[in-house]
Design a protein around this motif. Structure first.
Motif, mmCIF file in Angstrom:
data_model
loop_
_atom_site.group_PDB
_atom_site.id
_atom_site.type_symbol
_atom_site.label_atom_id
_atom_site.label_comp_id
_atom_site.label_asym_id
_atom_site.label_seq_id
_atom_site.Cartn_x
_atom_site.Cartn_y
_atom_site.Cartn_z
ATOM 1 N N ALA A 9 39.977 36.530 43.444
ATOM 2 C CA ALA A 9 40.688 37.211 44.529
ATOM 3 C C ALA A 9 40.954 38.642 44.098
ATOM 4 O O ALA A 9 41.210 38.908 42.916
ATOM 5 N N SER A 10 40.896 39.559 45.036
ATOM 6 C CA SER A 10 41.163 40.963 44.734
ATOM 7 C C SER A 10 42.607 41.132 44.285
ATOM 8 O O SER A 10 43.443 40.236 44.453
ATOM 9 N N TRP A 11 42.937 42.299 43.728
ATOM 10 C CA TRP A 11 44.283 42.516 43.188
ATOM 11 C C TRP A 11 45.342 42.333 44.263
ATOM 12 O O TRP A 11 46.420 41.772 44.002
ATOM 13 N N LEU A 12 45.049 42.784 45.499
ATOM 14 C CA LEU A 12 46.029 42.637 46.574
ATOM 15 C C LEU A 12 46.306 41.173 46.863
ATOM 16 O O LEU A 12 47.462 40.761 47.031
ATOM 17 N N ARG A 13 45.253 40.356 46.900
ATOM 18 C CA ARG A 13 45.426 38.943 47.221
ATOM 19 C C ARG A 13 46.029 38.141 46.077
ATOM 20 O O ARG A 13 46.427 37.005 46.276
#
Length: 516
Positions: A9-13
């Protein structure tokens, strides 16, 4: 052999506030592809663990030490995180890294720079040969599986992160090929499982105790007679779940019998891509539907008690701010339960990407810039608004739909619990807009700062027309609104400190007086 599957998952997620918001919007689930391959590896006798980063964390040091083979699933937005994990395991551990998924299928050479092997396409028929070393090619082109009944079900026993909804795919591909869609190109041609196979898997999840289920077919109702037969079997064998989600199309409104069966089988949440009320936009994305089709679908879902998630596209060359707001208002008028605004995203491998790349409109600078490709971010130069205005348009749509009036109305229509959910979604949309605006204003180095400050290549075409004037008005309004929000947040944060300082000063004065 210790085999680890990670869906990154990306850093935001990976942030807790985002994960909380995701749980408000929907029930946590897990992508089926990695769990199918994980089950193949487990049944071959290997120790297997699977993780979905969106739903939880894992002990990185332990996995780096123990993992012999690391399998990473890529979508475009999580590809940079997948490459980061691949490089980390290569550097600190001894694992052989295998990368697959939609993004790796579209750009295998890019993925190969971080992996020992890359799997292109559907890997079920090839995976064990790759895992056990019988196929050693750097880039492995996998053949589509013709008999979907032969594919094992996802193995939830190896999943170590929490999940509440079981996912099932009764078909692969889609008979339609919308110009922005990736899955209809990875999973081609369109194929179906037998009804008996589908029902057996549904019964399996029912027996496991799942209360929620998602049909992950791109278009569950593409074959209407087959969809009706599946619903009849669910009803006859009492296999209904508390809630079941599926993807549909507007043409489902033309079959009242199917709508009745869907409702009785508790297929009570449907996402339909209404996309736009601008027929030029529908034609441009090869949607094969009309505005009348959209209207009938909304009415039909409401009449049968099926809650509609209206998906709209934001940023088509033929759409303006007024077109987008008109589509949002339409979603409200038909009592859509949720809105899923999706920024038009030119994914690699699609005709939209190829066209925009030829026109030099893509904003991608290197592979790290794939992270914003999550359908919530501007990733190209639009023609009717700047990249930053497009980013804000996503939030204009969300905030307009999730407003106070909608909270009250949905609470009356679907009950107080959903009214509270709608209120939470309204709060999330509002905070998301503020956070994005702040990042665009002061977050130097962020994608949003880049969007706000990159020159708009079509600005001169709209300098003196109505489109340009409306965009300037909206930007002034957004800036004023978010400055006011910032001031309010600062006031909330500072007021306890002021009260504490006053209290401390008062006590100090009292102490001084008592000493006299």
């Amino acid at each position: 052999m210790f085999v680890t599957f990670i869906t990154p998952a990306s850093w935001l997620r990976r942030l807790k506030p985002y994960q909380w918001g995701a749980r408000v919007y929907g029930t946590p689930d897990s992508i089926t592809g990695p769990l199918i391959l994980a089950g193949i590896a487990r049944r071959a006798g290997y120790h297997v663990e699977a993780y979905e980063e969106l739903n939880g964390t894992f002990d990185m040091d332990r996995l780096v030490e123990k993992t012999d083979v690391l399998c990473l699933y890529t979508m475009t937005s999580n590809a940079p995180r997948a490459y980061e994990l691949a490089d980390l395991f290569h550097k600190r551990g001894h694992a052989r890294v295998i990368i697959g998924g939609i993004h790796a299928t579209a750009l295998p050479e890019e993925a190969a720079a971080h992996a020992d092997q890359v799997l292109v396409g559907e890997a079920e028929g090839t995976f064990l040969d790759v895992l056990e070393g019988r196929v050693a090619d750097k880039i492995v082109h996998c053949k589509p599986v013709c008999d979907l009944d032969s594919i094992p079900w996802p193995d939830y026993s190896v999943l170590k992160t929490p999940v509440k909804a079981a996912d099932i795919m009764t078909s692969r591909g889609c008979p339609y090929r919308c110009s922005f869609c990736t899955t209809s190109r990875m999973f081609a041609p369109y194929r179906q499982r037998s009804v008996d196979s589908v029902i057996a898997e549904i019964k399996h999840y029912h027996d496991m105790g799942f209360e929620y289920m998602n049909f992950e077919d791109d278009n569950f109702t593409a074959d209407k007679e087959r969809a009706k037969e599946i619903c009849r079997r669910i009803i006859a064998e009492n296999l209904q779940f508390k809630e079941t989600f599926f993807f549909g199309r507007t043409d489902m409104a033309n079959d009242p019998e199917m709508l009745g069966l869907l409702a009785k089988a508790h297929l009570n949440w449907v996402l339909i891509g209404i996309e736009s009320l601008n027929q030029k936009t529908l034609d441009a994305v090869n949607k094969h539907q009309s505005i009348d089709d959209i209207r009938r679908a909304g009415e039909a879902c409401r009449e049968h008690g099926i809650q509609l998630i209206a998906s709209i596209v934001v940023g088509a060359d033929t759409d303006t701010h007024e077109d987008i707001m008109r589509t949002v208002q339409f979603a409200k008028d038909i009592d859509a339960s949720k809105l899923q605004p999706a920024v038009l995203t030119p994914f690699p491998g699609t005709p939209v990407f190829e066209g925009y790349q030829k026109e030099d409109r893509m904003l991608v600078r290197d592979e790290r810039d794939w992270e914003p490709f999550d359908m919530m971010n501007a990733t190209y130069q639009p023609k009717n608004m700047s990249p930053w205005d497009l980013e804000m348009e996503f939030f204009h749509a969300a905030c307009s739909f999730y407003d106070r009036r909608g909270v009250i109305r949905m609470g009356k229509v679907f009950g107080p619990a959903y009214g509270l959910t709608r209120y939470a979604l309204a709060l999330i949309a509002r905070l998301g807009k503020w956070g994005t605006w702040m990042a665009g204003a002061i977050g130097k180095g962020s994608w949003y700062y880049y969007l706000r400050h990159i020159p708009w290549r079509y600005a001169s075409e709209h300098e003196n027309d109505e489109v340009g004037r409306e965009l300037r008005r909206l930007r002034r309004k957004d800036d004023a609104q978010e400055i006011a929000t910032t001031a309010a947040i600062l006031a909330v944060l500072v007021s306890p400190l002021v009260r504490h300082a006053r209290h401390a000063r008062g006590r100090s004065i009292e102490h001084g007086l008592s000493m006299r």
